[in-house]
Structures are given as C-alpha cells and as structure tokens.
Scaffold this motif. Structure first.
Motif, PDB file in Angstrom:
ATOM      1  N   MET A 194      -2.046  -9.362   6.359  1.00 28.80           N
ATOM      2  CA  MET A 194      -3.461  -8.700   6.085  1.00 28.80           C
ATOM      3  C   MET A 194      -3.771  -7.386   6.605  1.00 28.80           C
ATOM      4  SD  MET A 194      -4.154 -10.586   3.388  1.00 28.80           S
ATOM      5  CE  MET A 194      -5.539  -9.582   3.176  1.00 28.80           C
ATOM      6  N   TYR A 195      -3.206  -7.423   8.024  1.00 31.41           N
ATOM      7  CA  TYR A 195      -3.366  -6.223   8.737  1.00 31.41           C
ATOM      8  C   TYR A 195      -2.555  -5.231   8.246  1.00 31.41           C
ATOM      9  CZ  TYR A 195      -4.078  -3.066  12.906  1.00 31.41           C
ATOM     10  OH  TYR A 195      -4.267  -2.041  13.496  1.00 31.41           O
ATOM     11  N   LYS A 196      -1.353  -5.476   7.926  1.00 34.42           N
ATOM     12  CA  LYS A 196      -0.322  -4.599   7.421  1.00 34.42           C
ATOM     13  C   LYS A 196      -0.763  -4.023   6.400  1.00 34.42           C
ATOM     14  CE  LYS A 196       4.608  -4.346   6.114  1.00 34.42           C
ATOM     15  NZ  LYS A 196       5.865  -5.087   5.843  1.00 34.42           N
ATOM     16  N   ALA A 197      -1.464  -4.785   5.322  1.00 36.06           N
ATOM     17  CA  ALA A 197      -2.123  -4.342   4.042  1.00 36.06           C
ATOM     18  C   ALA A 197      -3.209  -3.313   4.520  1.00 36.06           C
ATOM     19  CB  ALA A 197      -2.624  -5.413   3.268  1.00 36.06           C
ATOM     20  N   PHE A 198      -3.993  -3.537   5.576  1.00 33.84           N
ATOM     21  CA  PHE A 198      -5.084  -2.614   5.922  1.00 33.84           C
ATOM     22  C   PHE A 198      -4.559  -1.335   6.110  1.00 33.84           C
ATOM     23  CE2 PHE A 198      -7.140  -1.021   9.721  1.00 33.84           C
ATOM     24  CZ  PHE A 198      -8.548  -0.684   9.227  1.00 33.84           C
ATOM     25  N   LEU A 199      -3.310  -1.483   7.105  1.00 31.07           N
ATOM     26  CA  LEU A 199      -2.717  -0.198   7.557  1.00 31.07           C
ATOM     27  C   LEU A 199      -2.060   0.913   6.290  1.00 31.07           C
ATOM     28  CD1 LEU A 199      -0.979  -1.342  10.787  1.00 31.07           C
ATOM     29  CD2 LEU A 199      -3.112   0.087  10.463  1.00 31.07           C
ATOM     30  N   GLN A 200      -1.697  -0.067   5.191  1.00 36.29           N
ATOM     31  CA  GLN A 200      -0.852   0.600   4.166  1.00 36.29           C
ATOM     32  C   GLN A 200      -1.505   2.054   3.744  1.00 36.29           C
ATOM     33  OE1 GLN A 200      -0.307  -1.337   0.642  1.00 36.29           O
ATOM     34  NE2 GLN A 200       1.799  -0.366   0.407  1.00 36.29           N
ATOM     35  N   PRO A 201      -2.919   1.959   3.470  1.00 38.26           N
ATOM     36  CA  PRO A 201      -3.315   3.285   3.119  1.00 38.26           C
ATOM     37  C   PRO A 201      -3.375   4.576   4.362  1.00 38.26           C
ATOM     38  CG  PRO A 201      -4.890   1.402   2.376  1.00 38.26           C
ATOM     39  CD  PRO A 201      -3.956   1.170   3.547  1.00 38.26           C
ATOM     40  N   PHE A 202      -3.528   4.172   5.430  1.00 34.56           N
ATOM     41  CA  PHE A 202      -3.713   4.890   6.633  1.00 34.56           C
ATOM     42  C   PHE A 202      -2.059   5.598   6.887  1.00 34.56           C
ATOM     43  CE2 PHE A 202      -7.258   2.312   7.373  1.00 34.56           C
ATOM     44  CZ  PHE A 202      -8.095   3.228   7.719  1.00 34.56           C
ATOM     45  N   GLU A 203      -0.899   4.750   6.350  1.00 36.26           N
ATOM     46  CA  GLU A 203       0.167   5.297   6.488  1.00 36.26           C
ATOM     47  C   GLU A 203       0.865   6.072   5.473  1.00 36.26           C
ATOM     48  OE1 GLU A 203       1.380   1.330   9.474  1.00 36.26           O
ATOM     49  OE2 GLU A 203       1.884   1.416   7.069  1.00 36.26           O
ATOM     50  N   THR A 204       0.062   5.711   4.262  1.00 37.47           N
ATOM     51  CA  THR A 204       0.655   6.560   2.885  1.00 37.47           C
ATOM     52  C   THR A 204      -0.203   7.695   2.434  1.00 37.47           C
ATOM     53  OG1 THR A 204      -0.404   4.850   1.796  1.00 37.47           O
ATOM     54  CG2 THR A 204       1.769   4.564   2.355  1.00 37.47           C
ATOM     55  N   TYR A 205      -1.563   7.587   2.615  1.00 37.86           N
ATOM     56  CA  TYR A 205      -2.260   8.888   1.909  1.00 37.86           C
ATOM     57  C   TYR A 205      -3.566   9.073   2.600  1.00 37.86           C
ATOM     58  CZ  TYR A 205      -5.057   5.104  -0.245  1.00 37.86           C
ATOM     59  OH  TYR A 205      -5.832   4.024  -0.595  1.00 37.86           O
TER      60      TYR A 205
END
Length: 450
Positions: A194-205
């Motif tokens: 779930m933390y990886k899913a939280f980070l995804q926006p910050f890592e992509t756009y």
C-alpha cells in the motif's frame, strides 16, 4: 390545536418540498424528540440510538447542561456575526479548543458551520502556508459536501456524478483498507504494497515539492470505521515531513471522545498533525466546526479569507463550551474506552457465534461490523440490509456503511442497561438471520449509501 400526524403523513408532505439529494434513505420515521441515548418519533415510538446522529451527539440528546447553555445564551444574544466582532462565548471557547488540540507549540482555530467547510479551510490554509497547490487524499474518505471537501472525498460516486469539474489540484491514493489485503499477505507485506501505491503518483507525475498537504482520517468513518495501520501511518507521516508537506487530519466523525481518546490521531503515538478539522459533536450537534492548526499556518491568510456570517455565533459557542464541560465532568472519553471494550467483547462473541460476522472493528464506542457471505467471505449487502431493518423493527437505530457494514456509534452517555438491551436486540436479529427468518423490506434497493 394542531392535528397529530403520523410518520407517513409527515413524510408525504415533506416529499413534495424536499430534495432527494439531501438525505440518504433508511427508515420512514420522523424524529420528534430525544433524551440521552433514546430518540422518539412523532408517533411516540422510542428507539435506542446506535448512530448518535452520525456521531454528532456524543453527549447524547438534549443533555440538560447543553440545553441550559443554549437557552441562557439565546436569552442574552442569539447572533452577532463573529466575522466582525468577538463574542464572549467564542472568545472563551477558542483557547479551550486550542489547548485540547494534539498539536505542540502555539495553536490557533478558525470557526466554520460544518465539518465540510472546516475541511475546505484545511485546503485554503495549507495552500497559503506552503505556496503549493496539490492536496493528497484517500479513497473511501468522507470529508464533506462543499466543493472542496467533496473533491477530496471518495466514499460514493454520487458525490461527484453530474457535478464536475471539481476542485483542481487534488490527487487520491488508495486507503489501506483491510479488504484489499491479499490472501496469505502478512501485515508487513500489505503495508509495503500500500505504501508503494501511495508513492506511485509521486514517482510518476506528482512533484512532492508542489504538494501542500496530505489529508487523512486516522480512522475512516463513513468508509467503514477502519483504523489506518500504524506502520503505514508512520511512513506517510515521515514522507510528509521529509518533503515539507503539511500533515492534516479529519477528526469530524472520530473526534470529541468517540474513539476512547479525545482525538483519533492519539491512537498513533509519535504522529502529530499540522492541521485538523473538528465538527459534529463539537457543539453537541449544533452547527459549529473549526479548523485547528499551528499558529504559523493559521496566520498564512489575511482577514476575510475564512469568515462565515454565523460561524462561532454565541449560541453554538455556548453549546460547545457546555459540551466540553460535560465531556470532562462526566469523563466521557474514559467512558467511551470502558464501554467500548464491553462492546468489543460482545461483537467478538457474536463473530464466534455467527459465520456471517466477518470482522468487528471497535475503537471506543465506535465500531464497524462487517457482514459477509460465509461461502465467499465477500460483503453481503442483502444480509446487512435485513439485519439493520430488523434491528430497527426491534427498537434500535443502526445504519449501514459501504453496503455491508453495520455502523455502531451510540451516544457516549448511553447507560449500561441501554447498551445491554441494544446488544440483546442485535443478537436476536443475528439469530433470526442465521435461522433464515429475515426478509428484505419492500424498498430495500432505496436504502443506504450508493
């Protein structure tokens, strides 16, 4: 003398003049009065209130001390807009609320009329204090029905359907809901994913340096009464601190002693918010809310940026001062913790007895009881509707969340005798469901959240 009308007569008359958008339908009753944990409809039927007006009457209905404060203040001064002048009640209330906030250092408050505009205020103050535009919130959240609070919510599609465009600059990330946990997945693995899913926006756009605030309910209310995993909360909090992002919490539903602590964030040692919203039970259900935050943040906007004609008016502030007195004098925070343990023991026993009770999450007098299909483990909306309607027929008010969760939030003043009676009602309904004796009400498809 006016002719006494039935529930159905009054509802029929109201229907001609009342928008369907303004009520989530459950039971065909018209509430006439209440006292403590009991409410009475216009036909004189009494019900044990297990909803506490959506957690807005933690001190119960018509508490004598709150009633007296309202009446005494109304006889002195009902309204003079706090937008221009202080009043004696609000001037007393502000430092009391600031002192109770789970925030270190100088704290300030700003008044509103509802939890919705308090969450709008979080957006305003966060953007002003940081000079950044983006707000991050979570799926399953309910923050209110004004445009800003509605935009950061995502508990039902009817809060966005036909109303776009909504507020720009809002990004939603998945809430770590227990129902999203994979088979065989450990708690640590779940938090990692779930933390990886939280980070995804910050890592992509989503540039972290352009995010003003992360807004979260430490225990989601309308999302199902779900506590954020401690390890997950620690990670997103650390991420916020590392990136200069304000950490904001919504305490509208779960604050004011509801969870056995003053604030639900106090279930998370080491986590301290920068901003928080308060409402509902702040004034025992009178229309008063507040955004509470660090002084530097609350001074980021100038006059007129967050004023409302009636927010913090003398009567609602008097009710709030009396509410704080009642919570402190009657030890309602401690009472919620004590009776909450009793409720947890009861629902744990029910879970052991009935295979359709999938999970019972209790935090003080505050719980979400998941009703599932035993064969699949999936939420059973039909069974939940049967149960809540039968509980209503037997004399208690309870509603559903997410279709398959019973919402248990009685007033914190409920007596042990009333609580035991409510438990007997719930157990009877559960037993009747297990025996195949319950049927759906004829209007089942109209009931509850979408």
């Amino acid at each position: 003398m006016e002719e006494k009308k039935s529930n159905q007569q009054m509802l029929a008359a109201e229907e001609e003049a009342f928008s369907s958008a303004a009520r989530i339908k459950y039971y065909d009753i018209v509430i006439d009065k209440g006292r403590g944990a009991i409410i009475t409809d216009v036909e004189g039927h009494d019900y044990i209130d297990l909803l506490a007006s959506a957690s807005s009457t933690n001190t119960g209905h018509a508490h004598p001390k709150v009633v007296k404060a309202i009446a005494d203040q109304a006889a002195r001064l009902i309204q003079y807009t706090p937008a221009y002048f202080a009043n004696s009640q609000a001037a007393r209330l502000a430092p009391r609320l600031a002192a109770l906030a789970p925030i270190s250092g100088p704290v300030e408050v700003a008044w509103g009329n509802s939890g919705s505009d308090a969450n709008d205020a979080i957006i305003k103050f966060a953007r002003a204090a940081t000079g950044r535009q983006y707000i991050v919130s979570f799926t399953g959240a309910y923050h209110g029905s004004t445009y800003g609070s509605m935009t950061i919510s995502s508990v039902t599609l009817n809060m966005s359907r036909k109303m776009g465009p909504l507020l720009p600059g809002v990004v939603k990330v998945p809430f770590p809901s227990p129902w999203d946990k994979l088979a065989g997945e450990s708690d640590d693995q779940f938090v990692d994913r779930m933390y990886k899913a939280f980070l995804q926006p910050f890592e992509t756009y989503l540039p972290a340096e352009e995010v003003a605030a992360i807004v979260i309910e430490p225990i989601q209310g309308d999302g199902g009464i779900i506590k954020v995993p401690q390890a997950y909360m620690e990670r997103i909090y650390a991420f916020a601190k590392q990136n200069g992002i304000l950490f904001a919490i919504d305490e509208v539903n779960q604050g004011m002693g509801r969870t056995g602590k003053w604030w639900s964030i106090q279930h998370f040692p080491g986590i301290e918010p920068d901003l928080m919203s308060v409402g509902k039970s702040l004034a025992s259900g009178m229309p008063l809310s507040a955004v509470v935050g660090r002084k530097g943040i609350m001074e980021a906007l100038g006059p007129a940026a967050n004023v409302y004609t009636t927010a913090g008016n003398p009567v609602t502030a008097a009710a709030a001062n009396a509410t704080l007195d009642v919570i402190e004098e009657e030890h309602l925070v401690e009472r919620s913790a004590k009776l909450g343990q009793k409720a947890k023991d009861f629902f744990d026993q029910e879970q052991a007895k009935y295979d359709f009770v999938g999970d019972a999450r209790l935090y003080g007098l505050n719980g979400g009881i998941s009703i599932v299909d035993p064969a699949t483990g999936k939420g059973d909306v039909e069974a939940t509707t049967k149960l809540m309607y039968r509980i209503f027929e037997l004399g208690a008010i309870i509603i559903s969340l997410r279709g398959n969760i019973l919402r248990f939030q009685p007033p914190l003043v409920i007596t042990e005798e009333q609580l035991d009676k409510a438990f007997a009602i719930i157990d009877q309904a559960f037993a009747e469901l297990a025996a195949g004796k319950l049927s759906l009400p004829s209007n089942a498809e109209e009931l509850g959240w979408e």
